[in-house]
Design a protein around this motif. Sequence first.
Motif, PDB file in Angstrom:
ATOM      1  N   ARG A 186       0.826  -1.203   0.000  1.00  0.00           N
ATOM      2  CA  ARG A 186       0.000   0.000   0.000  1.00  0.00           C
ATOM      3  C   ARG A 186       0.868   1.264   0.000  1.00  0.00           C
ATOM      4  O   ARG A 186       0.638   2.210   0.748  1.00  0.00           O
ATOM      5  CB  ARG A 186      -1.005  -0.019   1.166  1.00  0.00           C
ATOM      6  CG  ARG A 186      -1.893  -1.268   1.131  1.00  0.00           C
ATOM      7  CD  ARG A 186      -2.948  -1.274   2.203  1.00  0.00           C
ATOM      8  NE  ARG A 186      -3.962  -0.247   1.985  1.00  0.00           N
ATOM      9  CZ  ARG A 186      -5.013  -0.377   1.194  1.00  0.00           C
ATOM     10  NH1 ARG A 186      -5.219  -1.492   0.519  1.00  0.00           N
ATOM     11  NH2 ARG A 186      -5.871   0.613   1.059  1.00  0.00           N
TER      12      ARG A 186
ATOM     13  N   LYS B  88       2.596   4.422  -2.437  1.00  0.00           N
ATOM     14  CA  LYS B  88       2.477   5.188  -3.671  1.00  0.00           C
ATOM     15  C   LYS B  88       3.665   6.138  -3.755  1.00  0.00           C
ATOM     16  O   LYS B  88       4.051   6.732  -2.748  1.00  0.00           O
ATOM     17  CB  LYS B  88       1.196   6.043  -3.630  1.00  0.00           C
ATOM     18  CG  LYS B  88       0.108   5.570  -4.559  1.00  0.00           C
ATOM     19  CD  LYS B  88      -1.073   6.516  -4.517  1.00  0.00           C
ATOM     20  CE  LYS B  88      -2.384   5.786  -4.601  1.00  0.00           C
ATOM     21  NZ  LYS B  88      -2.571   5.008  -5.832  1.00  0.00           N
TER      22      LYS B  88
ATOM     23  N   HIS C 277      11.056   8.573   2.538  1.00  0.00           N
ATOM     24  CA  HIS C 277      11.199   9.942   2.006  1.00  0.00           C
ATOM     25  C   HIS C 277      10.612  10.050   0.594  1.00  0.00           C
ATOM     26  O   HIS C 277      10.450  11.151   0.071  1.00  0.00           O
ATOM     27  CB  HIS C 277      12.666  10.373   2.017  1.00  0.00           C
ATOM     28  CG  HIS C 277      13.580   9.482   1.211  1.00  0.00           C
ATOM     29  ND1 HIS C 277      13.705   8.135   1.441  1.00  0.00           N
ATOM     30  CD2 HIS C 277      14.413   9.749   0.171  1.00  0.00           C
ATOM     31  CE1 HIS C 277      14.573   7.616   0.587  1.00  0.00           C
ATOM     32  NE2 HIS C 277      15.009   8.566  -0.205  1.00  0.00           N
ATOM     33  N   LEU C 278      10.297   8.898  -0.030  1.00  0.00           N
ATOM     34  CA  LEU C 278       9.792   8.937  -1.406  1.00  0.00           C
ATOM     35  C   LEU C 278       8.347   8.470  -1.507  1.00  0.00           C
ATOM     36  O   LEU C 278       7.617   8.906  -2.398  1.00  0.00           O
ATOM     37  CB  LEU C 278      10.662   8.026  -2.288  1.00  0.00           C
ATOM     38  CG  LEU C 278      12.135   8.417  -2.378  1.00  0.00           C
ATOM     39  CD1 LEU C 278      12.939   7.352  -3.104  1.00  0.00           C
ATOM     40  CD2 LEU C 278      12.271   9.764  -3.091  1.00  0.00           C
ATOM     41  N   SER C 279       7.944   7.573  -0.613  1.00  0.00           N
ATOM     42  CA  SER C 279       6.629   6.946  -0.762  1.00  0.00           C
ATOM     43  C   SER C 279       5.661   7.407   0.316  1.00  0.00           C
ATOM     44  O   SER C 279       6.062   7.877   1.376  1.00  0.00           O
ATOM     45  CB  SER C 279       6.786   5.424  -0.676  1.00  0.00           C
ATOM     46  OG  SER C 279       7.109   5.038   0.643  1.00  0.00           O
ATOM     47  N   GLU C 280       4.388   7.292   0.009  1.00  0.00           N
ATOM     48  CA  GLU C 280       3.357   7.468   1.032  1.00  0.00           C
ATOM     49  C   GLU C 280       2.528   6.205   1.102  1.00  0.00           C
ATOM     50  O   GLU C 280       2.397   5.501   0.095  1.00  0.00           O
ATOM     51  CB  GLU C 280       2.481   8.691   0.721  1.00  0.00           C
ATOM     52  CG  GLU C 280       1.969   8.657  -0.705  1.00  0.00           C
ATOM     53  CD  GLU C 280       1.127   9.882  -1.082  1.00  0.00           C
ATOM     54  OE1 GLU C 280       0.404  10.405  -0.223  1.00  0.00           O
ATOM     55  OE2 GLU C 280       1.192  10.292  -2.252  1.00  0.00           O
ATOM     56  N   ARG C 281       1.970   5.881   2.258  1.00  0.00           N
ATOM     57  CA  ARG C 281       1.102   4.719   2.408  1.00  0.00           C
ATOM     58  C   ARG C 281      -0.334   5.128   2.115  1.00  0.00           C
ATOM     59  O   ARG C 281      -0.718   6.274   2.338  1.00  0.00           O
ATOM     60  CB  ARG C 281       1.181   4.149   3.837  1.00  0.00           C
ATOM     61  CG  ARG C 281       2.552   3.802   4.322  1.00  0.00           C
ATOM     62  CD  ARG C 281       3.217   2.680   3.562  1.00  0.00           C
ATOM     63  NE  ARG C 281       2.558   1.380   3.700  1.00  0.00           N
ATOM     64  CZ  ARG C 281       2.742   0.526   4.695  1.00  0.00           C
ATOM     65  NH1 ARG C 281       3.551   0.845   5.689  1.00  0.00           N
ATOM     66  NH2 ARG C 281       2.117  -0.647   4.718  1.00  0.00           N
ATOM     67  N   TYR C 282      -1.128   4.194   1.640  1.00  0.00           N
ATOM     68  CA  TYR C 282      -2.545   4.477   1.396  1.00  0.00           C
ATOM     69  C   TYR C 282      -3.394   3.366   1.976  1.00  0.00           C
ATOM     70  O   TYR C 282      -2.869   2.366   2.438  1.00  0.00           O
ATOM     71  CB  TYR C 282      -2.817   4.688  -0.097  1.00  0.00           C
ATOM     72  CG  TYR C 282      -2.666   3.463  -0.976  1.00  0.00           C
ATOM     73  CD1 TYR C 282      -1.442   3.135  -1.558  1.00  0.00           C
ATOM     74  CD2 TYR C 282      -3.747   2.627  -1.243  1.00  0.00           C
ATOM     75  CE1 TYR C 282      -1.304   2.022  -2.378  1.00  0.00           C
ATOM     76  CE2 TYR C 282      -3.612   1.504  -2.068  1.00  0.00           C
ATOM     77  CZ  TYR C 282      -2.384   1.209  -2.622  1.00  0.00           C
ATOM     78  OH  TYR C 282      -2.254   0.114  -3.442  1.00  0.00           O
TER      79      TYR C 282
END
Lengths: 127, 127
Positions: free
Chosen positions: A42, A44, B122-127
């Motif tokens: 999960r 992005k 630092h590059l990704s976000e969780r959803y």
Amino acid sequence: MTATTDLRKTVERFWATAEARHWDAFAETLAEDVVYTLPQTREKISGRDRFVQFYKEYPGDWHLRIERLVAEPGHVVSWIHAAVGLEEMYAISFFTFTGDGLINSITDFWPEPYEPPAGREHLSERY
Amino acid sequence: MTATTDLRKTVERFWATAEARHWDAFAETLAEDVVYTLPQTREKISGRDRFVQFYKEYPGDWHLRIERLVAEPGHVVSWIHAAVGLEEMYAISFFTFTGDGLINSITDFWPEPYEPPAGREHLSERY
């Protein structure tokens, strides 16, 4: 709308330039607002610069080669073989494109080996 | 050679008849010598009768729906959502066909959730 054969070539170039660590040519396959999605974690990653950085920073001496590509107008799927040291894996990636043929979304799956559940040995064979 | 739109319909029928447990109609999408391959467990099931039996016997109250299909001459890829009770997964399946449009090979991948490795927050976000 870009021809399907060109979309296929773009995905071939995406993987070839990643394998070659030719980051400028790799970035040229991508739309500025590309979104990379990993459904298993999960996660992005949004935007070409971050996505290229993600690849540049990805640890290990990884090597990629295409096993199969399937393409239709607006969509390409790749099944690749990835090797990192002695570890070997497959990845399946779904690509979509801008009207002028740049990759604007990639959704990646990284299936891992597992032991088959009991109860189907009468139907299957191991290879 | 069967038209790509017909191959796509065959894969839609494959999943719809599996979901409906309409095993006769399900079997009609398959070549007699169909080979089903699961690279993650290194299992192979050979032949229509065994493959249909595998599906019939598959445990749990499973439900399937198509998320995306990508088709080109001779090849279809499906990305499906599978639910078994409270568990939800994706599966990606690569189909090939006989000249008259029956499925003669299916290679299935069942990627599982995992925790993202450290070092890319630092590059990704969780959803």
